[in-house]
Every structure is written in C-alpha cells, then in structure tokens.
Design a protein around this motif. Structure first.
Motif, PDB file in Angstrom:
ATOM      1  N   ALA A   1      -6.402   7.052  17.288  1.00 19.79           N
ATOM      2  CA  ALA A   1      -6.630   7.670  18.604  1.00 19.79           C
ATOM      3  C   ALA A   1      -6.935   6.566  19.607  1.00 19.79           C
ATOM      4  O   ALA A   1      -8.058   6.078  19.671  1.00 19.79           O
ATOM      5  N   VAL A   2      -5.896   6.163  20.358  1.00 15.12           N
ATOM      6  CA  VAL A   2      -6.103   5.123  21.381  1.00 15.12           C
ATOM      7  C   VAL A   2      -5.787   5.690  22.755  1.00 15.12           C
ATOM      8  O   VAL A   2      -4.918   6.549  22.888  1.00 15.12           O
ATOM      9  N   LEU A   3      -6.485   5.186  23.756  1.00 18.68           N
ATOM     10  CA  LEU A   3      -6.213   5.619  25.123  1.00 18.68           C
ATOM     11  C   LEU A   3      -4.758   5.275  25.452  1.00 18.68           C
ATOM     12  O   LEU A   3      -4.332   4.143  25.260  1.00 18.68           O
ATOM     13  N   ALA A   4      -4.006   6.283  25.929  1.00 23.32           N
ATOM     14  CA  ALA A   4      -2.613   6.018  26.325  1.00 23.32           C
ATOM     15  C   ALA A   4      -2.615   5.704  27.814  1.00 23.32           C
ATOM     16  O   ALA A   4      -3.320   6.350  28.591  1.00 23.32           O
ATOM     17  N   PHE A   5      -1.812   4.715  28.212  1.00 22.42           N
ATOM     18  CA  PHE A   5      -1.763   4.313  29.620  1.00 22.42           C
ATOM     19  C   PHE A   5      -0.768   5.162  30.411  1.00 22.42           C
ATOM     20  O   PHE A   5      -0.423   4.847  31.534  1.00 22.42           O
ATOM     21  N   LYS A   6      -0.291   6.215  29.778  1.00 24.36           N
ATOM     22  CA  LYS A   6       0.625   7.151  30.418  1.00 24.36           C
ATOM     23  C   LYS A   6       0.416   8.491  29.725  1.00 24.36           C
ATOM     24  O   LYS A   6       0.242   8.525  28.505  1.00 24.36           O
ATOM     25  N   ARG A   7       0.466   9.597  30.503  1.00 26.46           N
ATOM     26  CA  ARG A   7       0.184  10.894  29.873  1.00 26.46           C
ATOM     27  C   ARG A   7       1.173  11.235  28.769  1.00 26.46           C
ATOM     28  O   ARG A   7       0.813  11.879  27.801  1.00 26.46           O
TER      29      ARG A   7
ATOM     30  N   GLY B   1     -13.831   2.962  20.056  1.00 25.27           N
ATOM     31  CA  GLY B   1     -12.607   2.695  20.832  1.00 25.27           C
ATOM     32  C   GLY B   1     -12.009   1.358  20.442  1.00 25.27           C
ATOM     33  O   GLY B   1     -10.793   1.234  20.273  1.00 25.27           O
ATOM     34  N   ALA B   2     -12.877   0.343  20.296  1.00 20.18           N
ATOM     35  CA  ALA B   2     -12.387  -0.991  19.931  1.00 20.18           C
ATOM     36  C   ALA B   2     -11.758  -0.959  18.540  1.00 20.18           C
ATOM     37  O   ALA B   2     -10.690  -1.551  18.319  1.00 20.18           O
ATOM     38  N   GLN B   3     -12.392  -0.238  17.616  1.00 22.01           N
ATOM     39  CA  GLN B   3     -11.828  -0.156  16.248  1.00 22.01           C
ATOM     40  C   GLN B   3     -10.442   0.494  16.278  1.00 22.01           C
ATOM     41  O   GLN B   3      -9.520   0.059  15.591  1.00 22.01           O
ATOM     42  N   GLU B   4     -10.331   1.544  17.101  1.00 27.23           N
ATOM     43  CA  GLU B   4      -9.033   2.235  17.195  1.00 27.23           C
ATOM     44  C   GLU B   4      -7.975   1.306  17.787  1.00 27.23           C
ATOM     45  O   GLU B   4      -6.831   1.311  17.358  1.00 27.23           O
ATOM     46  N   MET B   5      -8.381   0.497  18.793  1.00 25.35           N
ATOM     47  CA  MET B   5      -7.429  -0.448  19.406  1.00 25.35           C
ATOM     48  C   MET B   5      -6.958  -1.473  18.372  1.00 25.35           C
ATOM     49  O   MET B   5      -5.787  -1.810  18.308  1.00 25.35           O
ATOM     50  N   VAL B   6      -7.917  -1.948  17.578  1.00 26.01           N
ATOM     51  CA  VAL B   6      -7.563  -2.938  16.553  1.00 26.01           C
ATOM     52  C   VAL B   6      -6.555  -2.324  15.584  1.00 26.01           C
ATOM     53  O   VAL B   6      -5.530  -2.919  15.235  1.00 26.01           O
ATOM     54  N   ARG B   7      -6.825  -1.072  15.184  1.00 27.25           N
ATOM     55  CA  ARG B   7      -5.900  -0.402  14.249  1.00 27.25           C
ATOM     56  C   ARG B   7      -4.525  -0.174  14.870  1.00 27.25           C
ATOM     57  O   ARG B   7      -3.537  -0.035  14.180  1.00 27.25           O
TER      58      ARG B   7
ATOM     59  N   MET C   1     -10.445   5.903  37.720  1.00 18.76           N
ATOM     60  CA  MET C   1     -11.292   6.303  38.852  1.00 18.76           C
ATOM     61  C   MET C   1     -12.173   7.509  38.536  1.00 18.76           C
ATOM     62  O   MET C   1     -12.988   7.932  39.343  1.00 18.76           O
ATOM     63  N   PHE C   2     -11.989   8.063  37.348  1.00 18.99           N
ATOM     64  CA  PHE C   2     -12.794   9.241  36.986  1.00 18.99           C
ATOM     65  C   PHE C   2     -14.121   8.756  36.396  1.00 18.99           C
ATOM     66  O   PHE C   2     -14.132   8.047  35.379  1.00 18.99           O
ATOM     67  N   PRO C   3     -15.249   9.116  37.013  1.00 21.61           N
ATOM     68  CA  PRO C   3     -16.521   8.548  36.546  1.00 21.61           C
ATOM     69  C   PRO C   3     -16.813   8.843  35.078  1.00 21.61           C
ATOM     70  O   PRO C   3     -17.392   8.016  34.370  1.00 21.61           O
ATOM     71  N   GLY C   4     -16.371   9.999  34.605  1.00 25.77           N
ATOM     72  CA  GLY C   4     -16.623  10.366  33.205  1.00 25.77           C
ATOM     73  C   GLY C   4     -16.010   9.397  32.230  1.00 25.77           C
ATOM     74  O   GLY C   4     -16.540   9.189  31.132  1.00 25.77           O
ATOM     75  N   PHE C   5     -14.896   8.766  32.623  1.00 32.32           N
ATOM     76  CA  PHE C   5     -14.221   7.877  31.689  1.00 32.32           C
ATOM     77  C   PHE C   5     -15.110   6.693  31.335  1.00 32.32           C
ATOM     78  O   PHE C   5     -15.220   6.299  30.166  1.00 32.32           O
ATOM     79  N   TRP C   6     -15.774   6.119  32.345  1.00 32.95           N
ATOM     80  CA  TRP C   6     -16.591   4.925  32.083  1.00 32.95           C
ATOM     81  C   TRP C   6     -17.830   5.282  31.287  1.00 32.95           C
ATOM     82  O   TRP C   6     -18.310   4.502  30.470  1.00 32.95           O
ATOM     83  N   LYS C   7     -18.331   6.501  31.497  1.00 28.44           N
ATOM     84  CA  LYS C   7     -19.478   6.947  30.680  1.00 28.44           C
ATOM     85  C   LYS C   7     -19.034   7.115  29.226  1.00 28.44           C
ATOM     86  O   LYS C   7     -19.745   6.741  28.290  1.00 28.44           O
ATOM     87  N   LEU C   8     -17.837   7.668  29.052  1.00 28.71           N
ATOM     88  CA  LEU C   8     -17.293   7.852  27.688  1.00 28.71           C
ATOM     89  C   LEU C   8     -17.067   6.489  27.029  1.00 28.71           C
ATOM     90  O   LEU C   8     -17.463   6.266  25.874  1.00 28.71           O
ATOM     91  N   ALA C   9     -16.479   5.567  27.815  1.00 33.04           N
ATOM     92  CA  ALA C   9     -16.174   4.234  27.269  1.00 33.04           C
ATOM     93  C   ALA C   9     -17.477   3.526  26.865  1.00 33.04           C
ATOM     94  O   ALA C   9     -17.537   2.865  25.827  1.00 33.04           O
ATOM     95  N   GLY C  10     -18.519   3.705  27.680  1.00 32.91           N
ATOM     96  CA  GLY C  10     -19.803   3.076  27.370  1.00 32.91           C
ATOM     97  C   GLY C  10     -20.398   3.623  26.073  1.00 32.91           C
ATOM     98  O   GLY C  10     -21.001   2.891  25.285  1.00 32.91           O
ATOM     99  N   LYS C  11     -20.171   4.922  25.847  1.00 31.92           N
ATOM    100  CA  LYS C  11     -20.764   5.568  24.667  1.00 31.92           C
ATOM    101  C   LYS C  11     -19.985   5.240  23.388  1.00 31.92           C
ATOM    102  O   LYS C  11     -20.567   5.033  22.325  1.00 31.92           O
ATOM    103  N   TYR C  12     -18.652   5.215  23.508  1.00 30.18           N
ATOM    104  CA  TYR C  12     -17.825   5.063  22.306  1.00 30.18           C
ATOM    105  C   TYR C  12     -17.093   3.725  22.260  1.00 30.18           C
ATOM    106  O   TYR C  12     -16.043   3.621  21.625  1.00 30.18           O
ATOM    107  N   TRP C  13     -17.628   2.669  22.911  1.00 31.17           N
ATOM    108  CA  TRP C  13     -16.858   1.429  22.986  1.00 31.17           C
ATOM    109  C   TRP C  13     -16.567   0.874  21.597  1.00 31.17           C
ATOM    110  O   TRP C  13     -15.504   0.324  21.333  1.00 31.17           O
ATOM    111  N   ARG C  14     -17.519   1.079  20.661  1.00 29.12           N
ATOM    112  CA  ARG C  14     -17.320   0.503  19.324  1.00 29.12           C
ATOM    113  C   ARG C  14     -16.141   1.212  18.613  1.00 29.12           C
ATOM    114  O   ARG C  14     -15.226   0.578  18.121  1.00 29.12           O
TER     115      ARG C  14
END
Ligand SMILES: Cc1cc2nc3c(=O)[nH]c(=O)nc-3n(C[C@H](O)[C@H](O)[C@H](O)COP(=O)(O)OP(=O)(O)OC[C@H]3O[C@@H](n4cnc5c(N)ncnc54)[C@H](O)[C@@H]3O)c2cc1C
Length: 399
Positions: free
Chosen positions: A273-279, A312-318, A297-310
């Motif tokens: 599950a990685v963030l897609a840069f296109k819908r 998210g990073a693992q998913e990016m690596v995979r 630009m959606f404020p919720g995204f940065w709050k989500l990223a702050g909470k799940y950065w670890r």
C-alpha cells in the motif's frame, strides 16, 4: 442533444454503482435509471484490479457496516454466483501468526470473528501444516468460508441485469460537472447533459470530486493507495493451497501482503500500500500534478503522514525493492524466492481521509439534497456490494 429527465442517475460503473442500480430498480421497477461510466467497459478501476477475495468479515469492528455487510454480502455474492453460474471457489483461508508477539493479536482477531458470528477456528502449527504444508507459522485462524471470484465477471452479469430491468448504461461518458437545481440534479458530459430527480455518486477514486461539484461538503479527501502484486511462476503455485494472510497491523486499514489463489488458476502475492501520485496511477511512474497537489494541500494528509511515517516508509521500500517484498512474503512461506515471482498488474484503492488525519474506516455514505455520495467503499466493498446496493436503495427517495 436534449436533456432527458431520469428518476435516478448513478455515476460509476464499478461494482458499487452496478449493484446500486440493480437494487434501486428492484425497489422502484418503474423508475427511469441511467448509469454513467467514463471508461469503455465496466469495472475498469478498483473493481477490476482487486484480489478477487470473497471476504468473510473477520477483520471488521462488530456492529460496523463493514462487519455486517461483509458477513451478509459474502453469502449474497455466493448465491449470486451460484444463480448466474459465475465461476467461484470457497477455498478457505488462513491468517497466520509468524512471530510470538503476533499471537495475542491473532487471538483478538479470533474473538472478533466470533463476535461477528463467523465460522472461524484457532488452529495449531501442526493443523496449519496439514492445510498449508509450506507455511511456517506458530498458530493460525482458519476461515473456511472465505473464497475467490473474478469481480469483473460479476460486474458483466450485474450490467446485464441492469439493462434487463430497464436501466440504461452509458459507457465512455465522463461526468465533467454536476449542478444541483431546485427540482433536479444535472450532470454535464461531453455527450450532452442529463438530469435526474436523484443522483447516486459511486465514482470510487473520484467520488469526493463529484460530491464537491454537486455542492456537498463531505469533509474528506480521497487518497489513492496503490497496491502492487507479484504473480508466482506456474512451477511454484503448489506452495499456496488456499488464501494465506498475515496478522494485520490493527491500526492500519490494509491487510498486509498475502497469497491469493485466483480464478483462472494463477496465484498472486501482494498487495502492498503506497501513496499513488495519480488517482488512477497503476504504474510507479504515473504522476498527475493536480492529484498530487490536492493531496499535498489537504491538511489531513500531513497529519496521517506524521502518524504512519514508519509504516509508509516500509511500504515504499517494499515498492522499490523486490528483495524487501520477498522478505515479507518469506515470513509466511520461507521457501519462496525472488525468482519465483514476476510483477503483476497493480490496483489503486480509494481511501477517504478526514482533515484531522484519520482514515475513514467504515463504508461511508453521505446524503445530500436529491443525492447520495458513496464516499468510502474500500475493501471488502466488492464482497459486500450486493448488501451495499440494498442499503443505498433503501436510502434514496422515491422517484
Ligand atoms: C488492490 C485492491 C485489492 C482489493 N481486494 C479486494 C478483495 O479481495 N475483496 C473485496 O471485497 N474488495 C477488495 N478490494 C476493494 C474493492 O475492489 C473496492 O472496494 C470496490 O471495487 C469499490 O467499487 P466501486 O464501484 O466503489 O469503485 P470502482 O470500481 O473504482 O468504480 C468507480 C467507477 O466510477 C467511474 N467514474 C469515476 N469518475 C467518473 C466520472 N467523472 N464520470 C463517469 N464515471 C466515473 C470509474 O471509471 C469507475 O469505473 C480491493 C481493492 C483494491 C484496489
């Protein structure tokens, strides 16, 4: 072209739009209904890119729509497949604890299965070996009622039923604007405008935009998460007898990479599950600046990223490293190797995010004036589609 007046317009020819069309027409057989889909065939997006699992409903919070609709929906889907002769297989699944710290979570999940009134059992390492001889686990849950189907085939049949019930389906027609007038809702398409007394928005990855165009403030943003898969080479398919899942991270809405037998005989491993840069970004290189900017630009995204950065990073690596993907899969089947896996097509999930950074967990339908917006229909919405359709039909006003 003249602006025809319908009783209902449904935007989206995925499994939720189609099942809603069937159930609305069942409830209001005389209604004039139009389903509009931007692609040239049905089920081109989430519905046509999923794992094809008929989920039993073990994961979901008791009392939630997901729990209720998955339990009833898996039975309705099975009945539907039997009635319409659609290939399916109730092959069963195992959820496997591979590390000691996962055993308490596995037991919690088992309790949840019991609370959701499912036929589940805890099985020992030896019993697991009998069901799945190549899986290395400490303990597992057996879910014999889980199965597989090809949801594209289900949608082809849904489409035929919509037309047989008098509905109209327009493919290759993108809704570009929505206007809510005092007595009707008007949708603009390149092929002309259409009006209805009631609009049902089942636009999946674009549902927030359709809601916004209509003028409803649904207070959330759809964030696209790509799920990437590998396919197991034919010589190694025997390593997977059924459906094999890890114990999911309880605070994350995705189930973790798993092995799935597919209709047609092949076996897939994934999705991450990685963030897609296109819908509708099915490839890693797909970027859409508007989609990306909206998320950024959606404020919720940065709050989500702050909470799940670890996570998210693992998913990016995979995502970028096949070796990392394989290591996750080896936790379940140690003998699987990188040579046994070839890349397979990805899917993109539409996940609704609130501005406080929380992910909307349950199915989420927002009523408006003369409209209904299905704003969050993630997994197991394919399994649950028939029940979601019934629910939507019960919510719409009479024509
Ligand atoms: C990787 C992955 C794995 C999954 N695995 C499973 C699983 O095993 N089991 C399960 O039950 N669920 C699974 N799911 C979830 C399931 O596939 C979705 O919940 C379900 O398909 C959602 O259906 P939908 O109709 O809401 O969306 P979609 O199938 O995305 O349909 C929305 C439709 O709206 C159309 N549309 C959008 N905008 C417009 C517009 N402006 N004008 C006209 N048409 C428009 C799109 O083209 C699209 O066809 C998975 C999902 C993914 C992505």
């Amino acid at each position: 072209m003249k602006n025809s007046l319908y009783d209902y317009i449904i935007v989206g020819g995925g499994i939720v739009g189609l099942s809603s069309a069937i159930e609305v027409l069942r409830r209001f057989p005389k209604a004039k209904l139009l389903l509009i889909e931007k692609e040239d065939t049905l089920a081109q997006h989430q519905t046509g890119h999923n794992s094809g699992v008929i989920h039993s409903g073990i994961y979901y919070k008791p009392g939630s729509f997901k729990a209720k609709f998955a339990r009833q929906g898996s039975r309705s889907m099975l009945d539907f497949c039997q009635t319409h002769d659609i290939e399916h297989d109730i092959c069963g699944k195992v959820i496997v604890a591979t590390k000691p710290e996962q055993v308490p979570q596995l037991k919690d999940l088992y309790q949840r299965g019991l609370q959701n009134e499912l036929n589940v059992s805890l099985i020992s390492k030896q019993e697991l070996m009998e069901i799945e001889p190549h899986v290395m686990g400490l303990e597992a849950i057996s879910v014999p009622g889980a199965g597989i189907v090809n949801y594209k085939q289900v949608c082809q049949q849904f489409g035929k039923l919509v037309i047989a019930a008098g509905g109209e389906v327009r493919l290759g027609t993108k809704v570009t604007a929505v206007r809510n007038r005092h007595d009707r809702v008007e949708v603009e398409t390149p092929g002309g405008a259409f009006s209805a007394r009631f609009l049902i928005n089942c636009a999946g990855l674009h549902s927030d935009r359709i809601a916004q165009q209509e003028g409803s403030n649904v207070g959330l943003k759809i964030v696209p998460f790509r799920g990437e898969y590998y396919e197991i080479v034919p010589e190694k398919r025997h390593l997977v007898k059924h459906l094999i899942y890890p114990v999911p991270n309880p605070s994350f809405p995705f189930l973790g990479v798993h092995y799935t037998r597919m209709i047609g005989g092949h076996v897939e491993a994934g999705p991450n599950a990685v963030l897609a840069f296109k819908r509708e970004g099915y490839r890693k290189t797909d970027i859409n600046l508007r989609d990306l900017a909206e998320v950024a630009m959606f404020p919720g995204f940065w709050k989500l990223a702050g909470k799940y950065w670890r996570e998210g990073a693992q998913e990016m690596v995979r995502s970028v490293s096949k070796a990392a993907f394989v290591r996750s899969l080896q936790e379940l089947i140690p003998e699987i190797t990188a040579e046994d896996l070839v890349p397979a097509p990805a899917g993109v999930r539409a996940q609704a995010l609130k501005s406080d950074g929380s992910l909307v967990d349950d199915f989420h339908v927002v009523p408006g004036t003369r409209c209904l917006h299905v704003c969050n229909a993630p997994s197991p919405a394919a399994t649950a589609s028939i029940e979601i359709g019934k629910y939507i039909a019960s919510c719409v006003s009479t024509a």
